[in-house]
Design an enzyme around this catalytic site. Sequence first.
Site, PDB file in Angstrom:
ATOM      1  N   CYS A 156      10.235  -7.829   7.293  1.00  0.00           N
ATOM      2  CA  CYS A 156      10.462  -8.038   5.846  1.00  0.00           C
ATOM      3  C   CYS A 156       9.625  -7.403   4.720  1.00  0.00           C
ATOM      4  O   CYS A 156       8.653  -7.327   5.242  1.00  0.00           O
ATOM      5  CB  CYS A 156      10.569  -9.365   5.640  1.00  0.00           C
ATOM      6  SG  CYS A 156      11.855 -10.121   6.907  1.00  0.00           S
ATOM      7  N   ARG A 213       2.551  -5.610   3.491  1.00  0.00           N
ATOM      8  CA  ARG A 213       1.949  -6.256   4.697  1.00  0.00           C
ATOM      9  C   ARG A 213       0.973  -5.433   5.109  1.00  0.00           C
ATOM     10  O   ARG A 213       1.043  -5.241   6.271  1.00  0.00           O
ATOM     11  CB  ARG A 213       3.297  -6.431   5.471  1.00  0.00           C
ATOM     12  CG  ARG A 213       4.646  -7.581   4.472  1.00  0.00           C
ATOM     13  CD  ARG A 213       5.360  -7.959   4.890  1.00  0.00           C
ATOM     14  NE  ARG A 213       5.255  -8.868   6.159  1.00  0.00           N
ATOM     15  CZ  ARG A 213       5.794  -9.616   6.907  1.00  0.00           C
ATOM     16  NH1 ARG A 213       7.768  -8.971   6.902  1.00  0.00           N
ATOM     17  NH2 ARG A 213       5.816 -10.988   7.524  1.00  0.00           N
ATOM     18  N   PRO A 214       0.145  -5.528   4.275  1.00  0.00           N
ATOM     19  CA  PRO A 214      -1.689  -5.089   4.988  1.00  0.00           C
ATOM     20  C   PRO A 214      -1.817  -5.943   6.759  1.00  0.00           C
ATOM     21  O   PRO A 214      -0.879  -6.293   6.653  1.00  0.00           O
ATOM     22  CB  PRO A 214      -2.812  -5.828   4.702  1.00  0.00           C
ATOM     23  CG  PRO A 214      -2.225  -6.456   3.699  1.00  0.00           C
ATOM     24  CD  PRO A 214      -1.132  -6.475   3.967  1.00  0.00           C
ATOM     25  N   ILE A 215      -2.611  -5.058   7.543  1.00  0.00           N
ATOM     26  CA  ILE A 215      -2.434  -5.138   8.831  1.00  0.00           C
ATOM     27  C   ILE A 215      -4.577  -4.856   9.382  1.00  0.00           C
ATOM     28  O   ILE A 215      -5.103  -5.335  10.210  1.00  0.00           O
ATOM     29  CB  ILE A 215      -2.456  -4.235  10.230  1.00  0.00           C
ATOM     30  CG1 ILE A 215      -1.974  -3.608  10.590  1.00  0.00           C
ATOM     31  CG2 ILE A 215      -0.827  -4.943  10.333  1.00  0.00           C
ATOM     32  CD1 ILE A 215      -2.145  -2.504  11.646  1.00  0.00           C
ATOM     33  N   ASP A 216      -5.065  -5.054   7.774  1.00  0.00           N
ATOM     34  CA  ASP A 216      -6.585  -5.396   8.297  1.00  0.00           C
ATOM     35  C   ASP A 216      -7.291  -6.298   8.480  1.00  0.00           C
ATOM     36  O   ASP A 216      -8.374  -5.958   8.993  1.00  0.00           O
ATOM     37  CB  ASP A 216      -7.057  -4.880   6.432  1.00  0.00           C
ATOM     38  CG  ASP A 216      -6.316  -6.627   5.456  1.00  0.00           C
ATOM     39  OD1 ASP A 216      -5.541  -6.518   5.489  1.00  0.00           O
ATOM     40  OD2 ASP A 216      -7.174  -6.307   5.189  1.00  0.00           O
ATOM     41  N   ASP A 227       8.507 -19.252   4.334  1.00  0.00           N
ATOM     42  CA  ASP A 227       9.055 -18.722   5.220  1.00  0.00           C
ATOM     43  C   ASP A 227      10.897 -19.923   5.055  1.00  0.00           C
ATOM     44  O   ASP A 227      11.671 -19.833   5.897  1.00  0.00           O
ATOM     45  CB  ASP A 227       9.196 -18.921   6.663  1.00  0.00           C
ATOM     46  CG  ASP A 227       8.411 -17.657   7.260  1.00  0.00           C
ATOM     47  OD1 ASP A 227       8.281 -17.639   8.760  1.00  0.00           O
ATOM     48  OD2 ASP A 227       8.246 -16.729   6.664  1.00  0.00           O
ATOM     49  N   LYS A 248      11.541 -18.119  16.867  1.00  0.00           N
ATOM     50  CA  LYS A 248      11.433 -16.258  16.334  1.00  0.00           C
ATOM     51  C   LYS A 248       9.709 -16.617  16.694  1.00  0.00           C
ATOM     52  O   LYS A 248       9.366 -15.300  17.754  1.00  0.00           O
ATOM     53  CB  LYS A 248      11.955 -16.221  15.662  1.00  0.00           C
ATOM     54  CG  LYS A 248      11.706 -14.630  15.480  1.00  0.00           C
ATOM     55  CD  LYS A 248      11.719 -14.195  14.071  1.00  0.00           C
ATOM     56  CE  LYS A 248      11.513 -14.531  12.778  1.00  0.00           C
ATOM     57  NZ  LYS A 248      10.180 -13.877  12.373  1.00  0.00           N
ATOM     58  N   ASN A 249       8.977 -16.932  15.847  1.00  0.00           N
ATOM     59  CA  ASN A 249       7.078 -16.448  15.299  1.00  0.00           C
ATOM     60  C   ASN A 249       6.247 -16.820  16.715  1.00  0.00           C
ATOM     61  O   ASN A 249       5.975 -16.409  16.654  1.00  0.00           O
ATOM     62  CB  ASN A 249       7.043 -16.708  13.742  1.00  0.00           C
ATOM     63  CG  ASN A 249       7.660 -16.647  13.117  1.00  0.00           C
ATOM     64  OD1 ASN A 249       8.556 -15.236  13.366  1.00  0.00           O
ATOM     65  ND2 ASN A 249       8.276 -16.123  12.133  1.00  0.00           N
ATOM     66  N   ARG A 276      18.152 -11.396  12.598  1.00  0.00           N
ATOM     67  CA  ARG A 276      17.234 -10.950  13.109  1.00  0.00           C
ATOM     68  C   ARG A 276      16.044 -12.472  13.648  1.00  0.00           C
ATOM     69  O   ARG A 276      15.423 -12.776  14.860  1.00  0.00           O
ATOM     70  CB  ARG A 276      16.549 -10.593  11.979  1.00  0.00           C
ATOM     71  CG  ARG A 276      16.254  -8.708  12.485  1.00  0.00           C
ATOM     72  CD  ARG A 276      15.486  -8.969  11.047  1.00  0.00           C
ATOM     73  NE  ARG A 276      13.399  -8.402  11.667  1.00  0.00           N
ATOM     74  CZ  ARG A 276      12.564  -8.872  11.512  1.00  0.00           C
ATOM     75  NH1 ARG A 276      13.046  -8.347   9.919  1.00  0.00           N
ATOM     76  NH2 ARG A 276      11.752  -9.462  11.385  1.00  0.00           N
TER      77      ARG A 276
HETATM   78  C1  EPZ Z   1       3.974 -14.176  10.203  1.00  0.00           C
HETATM   79  O1  EPZ Z   1       3.659 -12.937   8.945  1.00  0.00           O
HETATM   80  C2  EPZ Z   1       5.716 -14.474   9.779  1.00  0.00           C
HETATM   81  N1  EPZ Z   1       5.705 -13.971  11.106  1.00  0.00           N
HETATM   82  C3  EPZ Z   1       6.212 -14.605   8.756  1.00  0.00           C
HETATM   83  O2  EPZ Z   1       7.040 -15.130   9.023  1.00  0.00           O
HETATM   84  C4  EPZ Z   1       5.826 -15.566   8.190  1.00  0.00           C
HETATM   85  O3  EPZ Z   1       6.449 -15.652   6.470  1.00  0.00           O
HETATM   86  C5  EPZ Z   1       3.994 -15.440   7.841  1.00  0.00           C
HETATM   87  O4  EPZ Z   1       3.593 -15.405   8.995  1.00  0.00           O
HETATM   88  C6  EPZ Z   1       3.036 -16.673   6.467  1.00  0.00           C
HETATM   89  O5  EPZ Z   1       3.474 -18.009   7.498  1.00  0.00           O
HETATM   90  C7  EPZ Z   1       5.942 -13.384  12.327  1.00  0.00           C
HETATM   91  O6  EPZ Z   1       4.701 -14.431  13.173  1.00  0.00           O
HETATM   92  C8  EPZ Z   1       6.247 -12.450  12.894  1.00  0.00           C
HETATM   93  P1  EPZ Z   1       0.166 -13.290   7.934  1.00  0.00           P
HETATM   94  P2  EPZ Z   1       2.026 -12.264   9.363  1.00  0.00           P
HETATM   95  O7  EPZ Z   1      -0.208 -12.617   8.624  1.00  0.00           O
HETATM   96  O8  EPZ Z   1       1.814 -12.852  10.272  1.00  0.00           O
HETATM   97  C9  EPZ Z   1      -2.072 -11.171   4.041  1.00  0.00           C
HETATM   98  C10 EPZ Z   1      10.128 -14.814   9.182  1.00  0.00           C
HETATM   99  O9  EPZ Z   1      10.615 -14.381   7.648  1.00  0.00           O
HETATM  100  N2  EPZ Z   1      -2.009 -10.504   5.404  1.00  0.00           N
HETATM  101  O10 EPZ Z   1      -0.163 -15.079   8.023  1.00  0.00           O
HETATM  102  O11 EPZ Z   1       2.416 -11.172   8.866  1.00  0.00           O
HETATM  103  C11 EPZ Z   1      -0.216 -11.073   3.906  1.00  0.00           C
HETATM  104  O12 EPZ Z   1       0.113 -10.053   2.884  1.00  0.00           O
HETATM  105  C12 EPZ Z   1       8.899 -13.729   8.805  1.00  0.00           C
HETATM  106  O13 EPZ Z   1       9.707 -15.521  10.155  1.00  0.00           O
HETATM  107  C13 EPZ Z   1      -3.676  -9.338   4.642  1.00  0.00           C
HETATM  108  O14 EPZ Z   1      -4.366  -9.462   3.819  1.00  0.00           O
HETATM  109  O15 EPZ Z   1       1.740 -13.113   8.133  1.00  0.00           O
HETATM  110  C14 EPZ Z   1       0.233 -12.504   3.715  1.00  0.00           C
HETATM  111  O16 EPZ Z   1      -0.413 -12.189   2.004  1.00  0.00           O
HETATM  112  C15 EPZ Z   1       8.491 -13.787   7.035  1.00  0.00           C
HETATM  113  N3  EPZ Z   1      -3.802  -8.942   5.728  1.00  0.00           N
HETATM  114  C16 EPZ Z   1      -0.786 -13.323   4.112  1.00  0.00           C
HETATM  115  O17 EPZ Z   1      -1.989 -12.757   4.509  1.00  0.00           O
HETATM  116  C17 EPZ Z   1      -3.908  -9.118   7.130  1.00  0.00           C
HETATM  117  O18 EPZ Z   1      -4.420  -7.993   7.520  1.00  0.00           O
HETATM  118  C18 EPZ Z   1      -0.550 -14.663   5.040  1.00  0.00           C
HETATM  119  O19 EPZ Z   1       0.091 -13.238   5.864  1.00  0.00           O
HETATM  120  C19 EPZ Z   1      -2.556  -9.751   7.583  1.00  0.00           C
HETATM  121  C20 EPZ Z   1      -2.590 -10.402   6.243  1.00  0.00           C
END
Ligand code: EPZ
Length: 423
Positions: free
Chosen positions: A121, A126-129, A310, A26-27, A402
């Site tokens: 979820c 869940r920031p995107i900064d 996950d 999926k991811n 999903r």
């Molecule tokens: C991906 O989410 C996956 N989703 C998530 O899987 C998975 O839990 C996660 O990676 C970690 O492996 C998809 O790939 C669609 P991150 P993502 O950016 O990219 C912080 C599932 O069940 N962060 O690696 O959103 C964030 O808050 C889903 O399939 C920032 O602070 O995760 C977290 O604490 C659930 N700022 C950490 O980084 C940002 O701009 C890791 O998040 C981005 C992230």
Amino acid sequence: MNNNMDRLVIRGKKRLSGNVLISGAKNAAVAVIPAAIMADDVCVIDNLPYIEDVKCLYTTINKMGAECVYSDKHTLKIDSSSNVSTTVTFDEVRKMRASYYLLGALLARFKRAEVTMPGGCNFGTRPIDLHLKGFRALGAEVDVQGEVVCVRADKLKGASIYMDTVSVGATINIMLAATMAEGVTTIENAAKEPHIVDVANFLNMMGAKIKGAGTDVIKIVGVDRLHGAEYTIIPDQIEAGTYMIAAAITGGRVKVCNIIPKHMDSLSAKLLEIGIGIEEGDDFITVDATESDFKATSIRTMAYPGFPTDLQPQIAALLSVCGGTSMITENVWEKRYQYIDELKRLGAKITVEGRVAIIEGVKELTGASVEATDLRAGAAMIIAALNARGETVIGEVKYIDRGYEEVESKFSALGADIRRVSV
Ligand code: EPZ
């Protein structure tokens, strides 16, 4: 056809046995599909999982003006040679987190994008900064107007970007945007998940010049355009892990097929620690728990190659019936224990303090009515229900749909007593 009010009804205590075929990741899929619109050409993507998130992206990309068709259930043909809208504010965008990859893909090709802030979820903020910091580093102007993220650039210039936090999404999004920037971009402290390598491989087949994906330093030499490509998505590490844990909790013996065993190393190691048999082949793992006595262990979730967050809810369900006291530390998400209350309704003995969950193993769980609080929590409810004495009804199955293709058919083919009830 799945609908939002579906429920899963499971009668536990059946040992799982036989073979299960794992679908595409999926991811990886939710990043590769947006990447396809970077080519003014035709792409064919195969081994896609037939799940709601992919169907949602299919609808979104068609609404953007690209021509996206299902050649079969697992293959999309995407023709982005015509003009593609850079404004993506359709309802579908809110349904999934991965919509944010459209920002990186559109910024790369059209040097502009307006995309509604993603959904997905709920594990706290869940920031995107980090995504936006990366876009700015490449020379883009970023402006958040209400819930729409607007990015634009006269041109994108390669830059050296250090990721404050290891982030899968930000690593992929910056890689997408940098693919067509002028000059060289390096992403340091990059995430190393298998799906990041998959996206990089796909982009390179389209003519990109990306090296180092899967390590913590990714180097991208910008190119002017990308051509079409045919690509096959890797198998889903998390779906595979879900079935491995389900086989274990039922004391069964299951061959999990069409996987990359290397991706499962952190889970395989933990299942061995718990006392479960693991046999690895080239593209399968056989889990044998027929003689297991399930010893408690501790889990710390980390970025790949550590134990994946996950699979945290799923392993918590298994640890609920492991003799002794187990501990889970969730190091990735600030709030990913909402499902614990549902597990406790099934008889689990768990206390949560901040990022730590302490689990006192019980002999067996007991059927009850529970809800999936998110995608992987829903998977954990299925795993717990397979062990529970009596009947369990799982609501909010839409979350499970999903990310899991034909979940009840795959489980019933392994011998589970599971059926979907449409309310
Ligand atoms: C991906 O989410 C996956 N989703 C998530 O899987 C998975 O839990 C996660 O990676 C970690 O492996 C998809 O790939 C669609 P991150 P993502 O950016 O990219 C912080 C599932 O069940 N962060 O690696 O959103 C964030 O808050 C889903 O399939 C920032 O602070 O995760 C977290 O604490 C659930 N700022 C950490 O980084 C940002 O701009 C890791 O998040 C981005 C992230």
